[in-house]
Write an enzyme that holds these catalytic residues in place. Structure first.
Site, PDB file in Angstrom:
ATOM      1  N   ASP A 157       5.693 -16.367  -3.722  1.00  0.00           N
ATOM      2  CA  ASP A 157       5.598 -15.969  -5.132  1.00  0.00           C
ATOM      3  C   ASP A 157       6.763 -16.541  -5.932  1.00  0.00           C
ATOM      4  O   ASP A 157       6.587 -16.955  -7.093  1.00  0.00           O
ATOM      5  CB  ASP A 157       5.615 -14.432  -5.255  1.00  0.00           C
ATOM      6  CG  ASP A 157       4.242 -13.838  -4.981  1.00  0.00           C
ATOM      7  OD1 ASP A 157       3.241 -14.589  -5.035  1.00  0.00           O
ATOM      8  OD2 ASP A 157       4.175 -12.629  -4.700  1.00  0.00           O
ATOM      9  N   ARG A 196      -1.102 -13.628   5.944  1.00  0.00           N
ATOM     10  CA  ARG A 196      -0.691 -12.430   6.657  1.00  0.00           C
ATOM     11  C   ARG A 196      -1.633 -11.299   6.286  1.00  0.00           C
ATOM     12  O   ARG A 196      -1.712 -10.927   5.114  1.00  0.00           O
ATOM     13  CB  ARG A 196       0.742 -12.109   6.226  1.00  0.00           C
ATOM     14  CG  ARG A 196       1.422 -11.169   7.147  1.00  0.00           C
ATOM     15  CD  ARG A 196       2.922 -11.295   7.065  1.00  0.00           C
ATOM     16  NE  ARG A 196       3.502 -10.909   5.789  1.00  0.00           N
ATOM     17  CZ  ARG A 196       4.680 -10.342   5.680  1.00  0.00           C
ATOM     18  NH1 ARG A 196       5.382 -10.058   6.750  1.00  0.00           N
ATOM     19  NH2 ARG A 196       5.190 -10.044   4.501  1.00  0.00           N
ATOM     20  N   THR A 252      -2.419  -5.344   9.133  1.00  0.00           N
ATOM     21  CA  THR A 252      -1.912  -5.498  10.509  1.00  0.00           C
ATOM     22  C   THR A 252      -0.636  -6.348  10.544  1.00  0.00           C
ATOM     23  O   THR A 252       0.051  -6.366  11.570  1.00  0.00           O
ATOM     24  CB  THR A 252      -2.955  -6.207  11.386  1.00  0.00           C
ATOM     25  OG1 THR A 252      -3.164  -7.516  10.844  1.00  0.00           O
ATOM     26  CG2 THR A 252      -4.273  -5.454  11.413  1.00  0.00           C
TER      27      THR A 252
HETATM   28  N1  URA Z   1       7.678 -13.378   3.613  1.00  0.00           N
HETATM   29  C1  URA Z   1       8.384 -13.448   2.468  1.00  0.00           C
HETATM   30  O1  URA Z   1       8.051 -14.225   1.587  1.00  0.00           O
HETATM   31  N2  URA Z   1       9.440 -12.636   2.302  1.00  0.00           N
HETATM   32  C2  URA Z   1       9.842 -11.770   3.255  1.00  0.00           C
HETATM   33  O2  URA Z   1      10.839 -11.062   3.067  1.00  0.00           O
HETATM   34  C3  URA Z   1       9.100 -11.716   4.450  1.00  0.00           C
HETATM   35  C4  URA Z   1       8.011 -12.534   4.602  1.00  0.00           C
END
Ligand code: URA
Length: 216
Positions: free
Chosen positions: A210, A111, A115
């Site tokens: 994570d 991601r 953006t």
């Molecule tokens: N990705 C995640 O790991 N947690 C979120 O809250 C949104 C996207």
């Protein structure tokens, strides 16, 4: 509090008590990496049970120790589980425990932090996709951008069907996925309240990747 439901017949909120209980344990910020991962595995097994409920079956003749009988087995080519890297791995492992013969595809997306758009860095699918049903997995359907990008790519391989499985989503994520892919059923353990400005689900469970891999 019971989980939020949806009027959309293609959005399935899995409200089984075991699913909801494990999800609550995962949401808690003090859950260790080990217990988060174990719970995700268990949840994925339970969700696999729901998502495969309508798999086609065929009759076969078998011999029990006592006589011959006609019994049912799963029909057709093996299912494909497509994991959106990296957090999808957490769901994939649990689902493979229940559907060990499934084929596996991977899509690497990250991601862009500015953006929030999905950027692809890896794509590998099994062969004969046209003859297979696909389940795309990612723990969080948040902005919906990664899910849409992944399903765009999977659709181009022309599979028989596509479903999407996540642990958590929110109205924004459902709307984005629905708009781009109105034919794709969504399976989730909960629909949370909203997204925050950084694309995180509230109340949510934090960053799933994570928490699975202990990289915070
Ligand atoms: N990705 C995640 O790991 N947690 C979120 O809250 C949104 C996207």
């Amino acid at each position: 509090m019971s989980p939020q439901t949806s009027n959309d017949p293609l959005v399935h909120v899995i409200d089984h008590p075991l699913v909801q209980h494990k999800l609550t344990l995962m949401r808690q910020k003090d859950a260790s990496t080990n217990s988060f991962r174990t719970l995700l595995n268990e949840l994925a097994m339970l969700m696999a049970y729901e998502v495969t409920r309508d798999m086609p079956m065929q009759d076969v003749e078998i011999e029990t120790p006592l006589e011959t009988m006609t019994a049912r087995v799963i029909d057709g080519k093996k299912l494909v589980l497509v994991s959106i890297l990296r957090a999808g791995t957490g769901i994939l492992d649990g689902m493979l425990t229940v559907v060990p013969g499934a084929r596996v595809g991977h899509i690497g997306l990250y991601r862009d932090p500015k953006t929030l758009k999905a950027v692809e860095y890896y794509f590998k699918m099994p062969k004969d996709m046209q003859e297979r049903d696909v389940v795309v997995v990612d723990p969080m359907l948040a902005t919906g951008n990664s899910a849409v990008a992944a399903i765009d790519r999977v659709k181009a391989t022309k599979p028989k069907s596509i479903k999407f499985v996540c642990l958590l989503t929110c109205p924004e994520g459902i709307a984005t996925l629905r708009k781009a892919h109105p034919d794709v059923a969504i399976y989730t353990a909960a629909i949370d309240r909203q997204l925050n400005d950084h694309g995180y689900i509230l109340p949510g469970l934090g960053d799933a990747g994570d928490r699975i891999f202990g990289t915070q």
